[in-house]
Design an enzyme around this catalytic site. Structure first.
Site, short mmCIF file in Angstrom:
data_model
loop_
_atom_site.label_atom_id
_atom_site.label_comp_id
_atom_site.label_asym_id
_atom_site.label_seq_id
_atom_site.Cartn_x
_atom_site.Cartn_y
_atom_site.Cartn_z
CG HIS A 282 -1.81 -1.15 1.39
ND1 HIS A 282 -2.95 -1.35 0.67
CD2 HIS A 282 -1.70 -2.23 2.21
CE1 HIS A 282 -3.51 -2.49 1.04
NE2 HIS A 282 -2.77 -3.03 1.96
CG HIS A 283 4.69 1.46 0.28
ND1 HIS A 283 4.65 0.45 1.22
CD2 HIS A 283 5.77 1.18 -0.48
CE1 HIS A 283 5.64 -0.38 1.03
NE2 HIS A 283 6.34 0.04 0.00
CB ALA A 284 4.31 4.61 -4.81
#
Ligand code: TYD
Length: 139
Positions: free
Chosen positions: A45-47
């Site tokens: 759930h991130h970049a």
């Protein structure tokens, strides 16, 4: 989705899986793995702003979703130790543990830096828009 393949060496009494640096455009600066994750759990759930990574699943099955912010996320299930995928900067990613005991192995281009993370989806979309504008202006 940029897929990578490991070399599989069959030997008497077991197999060896090899991923050599010439298969990627970055130098590996960090290797880590994630285990003891309950079945059904989704991580990520991130970049990342700059980090490049290759993801592998040496044991078990992990579903990986890559999202470039343009509305068509791509999903792949890593369940064969020969399979790997490249996750570039500016890619929102999620990893779902499909089987208990699965291991996610990550080869990363940089050391850990929390400032490189984008953990809010709205911030990610704004980051992509700004990055795409910058790239277009350079063309
Ligand atoms: P994170 O990268 O968000 O894990 P995942 O992608 O599996 O959801 O990291 C989870 C936590 O662990 C976060 O607080 C940062 C910390 N962490 C480190 O301290 N060093 C590391 O190399 C990594 C990958 C994470």
């Amino acid at each position: 989705m940029e897929r990578k393949k490991l070399q599989k060496i069959r030997t008497i009494g077991g197999d060896i899986f090899v991923f050599e640096g010439h298969r990627i455009d970055f130098q590996i600066r960090r290797v880590y793995f994630t285990k003891n994750v309950p079945e059904g759990e989704t991580r990520g759930h991130h970049a990342h702003k700059n980090l490049e990574q290759v993801l592998l699943c040496p044991h078990g099955a992990i579903q990986v979703t890559l999202d470039d912010g343009k509305g068509k996320p791509e999903t792949v299930t890593l369940k064969d130790p020969e399979e790997a995928i490249y996750v570039g900067p500016g890619t929102w990613h999620k990893m779902k543990w499909l089987e208990k005991g699965s291991v996610l192995l990550v080869l990363a281009s940089k050391e850990y830096d929390e400032d490189d993370y984008i953990r809010d989806y709205g911030d990610f979309i704004r980051f992509r828009e700004e990055r795409d504008k910058l790239l277009e202006s350079r063309e």
